[in-house]
Design a protein around this motif. Structure first.
Motif, PDB file in Angstrom:
ATOM      1  N   ALA A 174      60.230  27.320  81.238  1.00 50.90           N
ATOM      2  CA  ALA A 174      59.933  28.336  80.595  1.00 50.90           C
ATOM      3  C   ALA A 174      58.546  29.103  80.114  1.00 50.90           C
ATOM      4  CB  ALA A 174      60.691  28.167  79.246  1.00 50.90           C
ATOM      5  N   LYS A 175      57.893  29.447  82.100  1.00 51.43           N
ATOM      6  CA  LYS A 175      56.841  30.024  81.338  1.00 51.43           C
ATOM      7  C   LYS A 175      56.782  31.570  80.634  1.00 51.43           C
ATOM      8  CE  LYS A 175      55.247  27.623  85.804  1.00 51.43           C
ATOM      9  NZ  LYS A 175      55.103  27.832  87.352  1.00 51.43           N
ATOM     10  N   ASN A 176      57.809  31.931  80.621  1.00 52.19           N
ATOM     11  CA  ASN A 176      57.237  33.560  80.029  1.00 52.19           C
ATOM     12  C   ASN A 176      57.717  33.536  78.156  1.00 52.19           C
ATOM     13  OD1 ASN A 176      56.268  34.628  82.258  1.00 52.19           O
ATOM     14  ND2 ASN A 176      58.937  35.274  83.186  1.00 52.19           N
ATOM     15  N   LEU A 177      58.270  32.038  78.166  1.00 53.72           N
ATOM     16  CA  LEU A 177      58.829  32.052  76.854  1.00 53.72           C
ATOM     17  C   LEU A 177      57.411  31.921  75.677  1.00 53.72           C
ATOM     18  CD1 LEU A 177      61.525  29.581  75.010  1.00 53.72           C
ATOM     19  CD2 LEU A 177      59.027  29.774  74.139  1.00 53.72           C
ATOM     20  N   LYS A 178      57.922  32.728  74.713  1.00 49.92           N
ATOM     21  CA  LYS A 178      56.668  33.069  73.957  1.00 49.92           C
ATOM     22  C   LYS A 178      56.980  32.990  72.634  1.00 49.92           C
ATOM     23  CE  LYS A 178      52.157  35.422  72.547  1.00 49.92           C
ATOM     24  NZ  LYS A 178      51.443  36.016  73.217  1.00 49.92           N
ATOM     25  N   THR A 179      56.623  32.754  71.156  1.00 53.59           N
ATOM     26  CA  THR A 179      57.170  32.907  69.881  1.00 53.59           C
ATOM     27  C   THR A 179      56.254  32.583  68.715  1.00 53.59           C
ATOM     28  OG1 THR A 179      58.243  30.656  69.194  1.00 53.59           O
ATOM     29  CG2 THR A 179      59.718  32.595  70.592  1.00 53.59           C
ATOM     30  N   VAL A 180      55.563  33.551  67.457  1.00 49.83           N
ATOM     31  CA  VAL A 180      55.179  33.347  67.272  1.00 49.83           C
ATOM     32  C   VAL A 180      55.793  32.787  65.178  1.00 49.83           C
ATOM     33  CG1 VAL A 180      52.941  34.267  66.026  1.00 49.83           C
ATOM     34  CG2 VAL A 180      53.570  35.026  67.912  1.00 49.83           C
ATOM     35  N   ALA A 181      55.310  31.322  65.241  1.00 49.77           N
ATOM     36  CA  ALA A 181      56.279  30.346  63.880  1.00 49.77           C
ATOM     37  C   ALA A 181      55.287  31.457  62.864  1.00 49.77           C
ATOM     38  CB  ALA A 181      56.457  29.475  63.356  1.00 49.77           C
ATOM     39  N   TYR A 182      55.578  31.726  61.166  1.00 49.75           N
ATOM     40  CA  TYR A 182      54.719  31.924  60.297  1.00 49.75           C
ATOM     41  C   TYR A 182      55.108  30.985  59.256  1.00 49.75           C
ATOM     42  CZ  TYR A 182      53.599  36.056  63.091  1.00 49.75           C
ATOM     43  OH  TYR A 182      52.866  36.809  64.093  1.00 49.75           O
ATOM     44  N   ILE A 183      53.977  29.919  58.952  1.00 47.01           N
ATOM     45  CA  ILE A 183      54.712  28.877  57.736  1.00 47.01           C
ATOM     46  C   ILE A 183      53.458  29.698  56.628  1.00 47.01           C
ATOM     47  CG2 ILE A 183      55.292  26.639  58.194  1.00 47.01           C
ATOM     48  CD1 ILE A 183      55.805  26.566  60.643  1.00 47.01           C
ATOM     49  N   ASN A 184      54.497  29.403  55.649  1.00 45.24           N
ATOM     50  CA  ASN A 184      53.404  29.337  54.499  1.00 45.24           C
ATOM     51  C   ASN A 184      54.662  27.523  53.648  1.00 45.24           C
ATOM     52  OD1 ASN A 184      52.486  29.563  51.704  1.00 45.24           O
ATOM     53  ND2 ASN A 184      52.202  31.750  52.222  1.00 45.24           N
ATOM     54  N   PRO A 185      52.888  26.884  53.669  1.00 47.39           N
ATOM     55  CA  PRO A 185      53.682  25.567  52.413  1.00 47.39           C
ATOM     56  C   PRO A 185      53.795  25.618  51.673  1.00 47.39           C
ATOM     57  CG  PRO A 185      51.395  25.324  53.923  1.00 47.39           C
ATOM     58  CD  PRO A 185      51.968  26.626  54.453  1.00 47.39           C
ATOM     59  N   LYS A 186      52.513  26.823  50.639  1.00 47.35           N
ATOM     60  CA  LYS A 186      53.036  26.485  48.702  1.00 47.35           C
ATOM     61  C   LYS A 186      54.023  27.814  48.914  1.00 47.35           C
ATOM     62  CE  LYS A 186      50.126  28.511  45.509  1.00 47.35           C
ATOM     63  NZ  LYS A 186      48.771  29.656  45.126  1.00 47.35           N
ATOM     64  N   ASP A 187      54.701  28.468  49.676  1.00 44.88           N
ATOM     65  CA  ASP A 187      55.406  29.405  48.787  1.00 44.88           C
ATOM     66  C   ASP A 187      56.716  28.890  49.513  1.00 44.88           C
ATOM     67  OD1 ASP A 187      53.963  30.933  47.766  1.00 44.88           O
ATOM     68  OD2 ASP A 187      53.522  32.433  49.117  1.00 44.88           O
ATOM     69  N   LYS A 188      57.310  27.830  50.644  1.00 47.65           N
ATOM     70  CA  LYS A 188      57.831  26.571  50.805  1.00 47.65           C
ATOM     71  C   LYS A 188      59.205  27.906  51.779  1.00 47.65           C
ATOM     72  CE  LYS A 188      58.109  23.174  48.141  1.00 47.65           C
ATOM     73  NZ  LYS A 188      57.242  22.435  48.594  1.00 47.65           N
ATOM     74  N   THR A 189      57.662  29.024  52.531  1.00 51.37           N
ATOM     75  CA  THR A 189      58.635  29.835  53.092  1.00 51.37           C
ATOM     76  C   THR A 189      58.731  29.892  54.894  1.00 51.37           C
ATOM     77  OG1 THR A 189      56.661  31.781  52.965  1.00 51.37           O
ATOM     78  CG2 THR A 189      58.921  31.433  51.782  1.00 51.37           C
TER      79      THR A 189
END
Length: 269
Positions: A174-189
């Motif tokens: 899936a060469k065209n697959l692209k996602t961005v994850a935003y993780i905040n371990p302090k706020d647990k979000t």
């Protein structure tokens, strides 16, 4: 970075300036810092970028317009009877003229009454429509306020220094697959931004998982047709994220042999 700049960046003035919530004096101060200090300019540019990421997924449809006109134009062309009295006025009694005048007044009064009655009926209809429009408008305002609160919460989360950004790219399957994850371990979000997903057969879907203690925890299905910056379950102490191809509707267990993207997460808490 000196203490003066650090104090300014933590004051919140830069964020307020970006959303137009500063006074004239504060605006002048912020613009001075932006033009004078590269660190502030870079922070401002990053804020703009984060706000664009959040806002581009929240389209706000304009509410239906309130009626353009409440009253319709009233036709002023009222019919008038033209009288042609004979020249020999001396031969006609004066009471006939009074009778004719009274008849004209009566006709005019009847016409005016009919016009005002019709206008009153129409006005009641227009008023009812306006009341319904106002209720719809209030509902739209409440909905838009909720959306705005959600946008601002996401913007603050993106701008939080504790938030970690992970770009997830697809492998050869899936060469065209692209996602961005935003993780905040302090706020647990956790949030995810689906940028692009290659097409799949109708009986298949993409599913994202968190790796935890050798097990894969389901975080939900990814669908490009519903692209938006959205929250996903936060998994504490997760070691990585994995995206797999699963049967339509999702799977209870990850098909790792169908993995199309994976990334390790920082252990920093």
């Amino acid at each position: 970075m000196n203490e003066k700049i650090h104090k300014f960046l933590n004051s919140g003035l830069l964020e307020n300036y970006l959303i137009g919530a500063t006074t004239a004096k504060e605006t002048e101060l912020v613009e001075t810092y932006i033009s004078k200090f590269p660190e502030v300019e870079n922070a401002y540019n990053q804020l703009q970028h984060n706000l664009e990421i959040v806002s581009k997924y929240h389209a706000v449809e304009a509410p239906s317009s309130v009626l353009d006109k409440i009253l319709h134009t009233i036709d002023n062309d009222t019919p008038v009877i033209q009288l042609q009295p004979e020249l020999e006025t001396k031969q006609k009694p004066w009471f006939k003229y009074y009778s004719i005048a009274a008849s004209v007044v009566a006709i005019l009064f009847a016409c005016a009454s009919f016009i005002f009655f019709s206008q009153n009926v129409e006005l009641k209809k227009e008023n009812q429509i306006v009341v319904e429009e106002i209720f719809d408008l209030r509902s739209d305002i409440e909905m838009n306020n909720k959306k705005l609160d959600n946008v601002m919460a996401q913007f603050k989360q993106l701008n939080n220094p504790e938030t970690q950004k992970y770009i997830i790219k697809g492998n050869n399957r899936a060469k065209n697959l692209k996602t961005v994850a935003y993780i905040n371990p302090k706020d647990k979000t956790s949030m995810i931004d689906v940028v692009s997903l290659p097409d799949l057969p109708q009986e298949q879907c993409y599913q994202i998982w968190a790796e935890l203690n050798g097990k894969m925890v389901n975080l939900g299905i990814l669908d490009e047709t519903d692209r938006q910056l959205k929250s996903i379950p936060y998994t504490e102490n997760a070691l990585g994220l994995n995206i797999t191809i699963e049967p339509k509707g999702g799977n209870t267990n990850a098909s790792l042999e169908n993995s199309v993207a994976e990334i390790e997460l920082n252990s920093r808490e």
